[in-house]
Enzyme design. Structure first.
Site, mmCIF file in Angstrom:
data_model
loop_
_atom_site.group_PDB
_atom_site.id
_atom_site.type_symbol
_atom_site.label_atom_id
_atom_site.label_comp_id
_atom_site.label_asym_id
_atom_site.label_seq_id
_atom_site.Cartn_x
_atom_site.Cartn_y
_atom_site.Cartn_z
ATOM 1 N N PRO A 1 -7.442 -5.943 0.609
ATOM 2 C CA PRO A 1 -7.679 -5.944 -0.830
ATOM 3 C C PRO A 1 -7.150 -4.712 -1.563
ATOM 4 C CG PRO A 1 -9.661 -6.600 0.329
ATOM 5 C CD PRO A 1 -8.649 -6.238 1.377
ATOM 6 N N ASN A 2 -6.523 -4.987 -2.682
ATOM 7 C CA ASN A 2 -6.032 -3.990 -3.651
ATOM 8 C C ASN A 2 -4.743 -3.285 -3.234
ATOM 9 O OD1 ASN A 2 -8.168 -4.332 -5.614
ATOM 10 N ND2 ASN A 2 -9.504 -3.370 -4.099
ATOM 11 N N ARG B 1 -1.116 2.708 -9.325
ATOM 12 C CA ARG B 1 -2.305 3.509 -9.666
ATOM 13 C C ARG B 1 -2.664 4.444 -8.523
ATOM 14 N NH1 ARG B 1 -5.391 -1.709 -11.824
ATOM 15 N NH2 ARG B 1 -3.510 -2.292 -12.934
ATOM 16 N N TYR C 1 -2.843 7.346 -2.739
ATOM 17 C CA TYR C 1 -2.133 6.324 -1.963
ATOM 18 C C TYR C 1 -0.605 6.419 -2.033
ATOM 19 C CZ TYR C 1 -6.819 4.373 -1.761
ATOM 20 O OH TYR C 1 -8.157 4.201 -1.548
ATOM 21 N N ASN D 1 -3.893 -2.874 7.840
ATOM 22 C CA ASN D 1 -4.627 -2.008 6.929
ATOM 23 C C ASN D 1 -5.573 -2.942 6.188
ATOM 24 O OD1 ASN D 1 -5.718 -0.366 5.040
ATOM 25 N ND2 ASN D 1 -3.777 0.506 4.304
ATOM 26 N N ALA E 1 -10.669 -1.850 2.154
ATOM 27 C CA ALA E 1 -12.134 -1.712 2.123
ATOM 28 C C ALA E 1 -12.824 -2.604 3.158
ATOM 29 C CB ALA E 1 -12.652 -2.040 0.720
ATOM 30 N N GLU F 1 -5.078 -0.220 13.815
ATOM 31 C CA GLU F 1 -5.663 -0.069 12.475
ATOM 32 C C GLU F 1 -4.937 1.072 11.776
ATOM 33 O OE1 GLU F 1 -9.986 0.480 12.415
ATOM 34 O OE2 GLU F 1 -9.760 1.802 10.680
ATOM 35 N N HIS G 1 -4.199 3.325 8.050
ATOM 36 C CA HIS G 1 -4.627 3.682 6.690
ATOM 37 C C HIS G 1 -3.671 4.693 6.084
ATOM 38 C CE1 HIS G 1 -8.427 1.634 7.175
ATOM 39 N NE2 HIS G 1 -8.525 2.196 8.354
ATOM 40 N N ARG H 1 -12.754 11.531 3.367
ATOM 41 C CA ARG H 1 -13.249 10.892 2.147
ATOM 42 C C ARG H 1 -14.751 10.583 2.267
ATOM 43 N NH1 ARG H 1 -9.197 6.341 0.344
ATOM 44 N NH2 ARG H 1 -10.338 6.671 -1.600
#
Ligand code: CA2
Length: 149
Positions: free
Chosen positions: A10-11, A18, A23, A75, A78, A99, A101, A108
């Site tokens: 997601p996203n 943004r 990112y 990835n 969330a 995995e 990221h 974070r």
């Protein structure tokens, strides 16, 4: 030639538009083009899928077996921190995966420190921006070429 499925959660379709300080400024299409180039150079083929919907990612993982995918780079965004369904799907198909990221999830918020996927992954790469995918691919190539020299 092995097929490597690159899944984006997601996203991640918003990459490059943004929050570049977290990112990076590359778009998802830029990252996918770099992945394609690296895979081609090693004689492998990358297949890409991004979704904002958990069930679509579960379906993509389930379909990977019939599609003869030999490795997954994911990835899960969330969903990494929430999804038992993705864990169960990855566990069910039994395809080796990494995995990945963009950000360092351990620097974070605490809720990003737990992953439902990490302990069943070959490994986790986190914090190198778009380069995280390149590092994941280097490990994927080694894994594939070791199991099928
Ligand atoms: O660092 C990563 O790659 C993450 O998987 C990104 C997820 C986050 O929930 C994970 O904890 C770590 C968030 C993806 C959001 O993507 C955006 C991209 C551009 C603009 C806004 C959000």
């Amino acid at each position: 030639m092995s097929k490597i499925l690159v899944l984006q959660g997601p996203n991640l379709n918003l990459l490059g538009t943004r929050e570049p300080s977290i990112y990076g400024s590359q778009t998802l299409a830029d990252i996918q083009a770099d992945i394609d180039k690296l895979c081609r150079a090693r004689g492998h083929k990358a297949l890409h899928f991004q979704s904002n919907a958990e069930h679509e990612l579960v379906n993509a993982i389930q379909n990977a077996k019939q599609d003869n995918i030999e490795f997954i780079v994911i990835n899960a965004a969330a969903l990494t921190h929430t999804s038992v369904a993705l864990r169960d799907a990855l566990s069910a198909v039994g395809i080796a995966f990494i995995e990945c990221h963009l950000s360092n999830v351990y620097s974070r918020e605490a809720f990003r420190h737990h992953s439902y996927l990490a302990d069943i992954a070959i490994g986790v790469i986190s914090g190198f921006g778009a380069q995280s995918y390149e590092l994941a691919l280097i490990a994927a190539f080694a894994h594939l070429e070791q199991s099928d020299p």
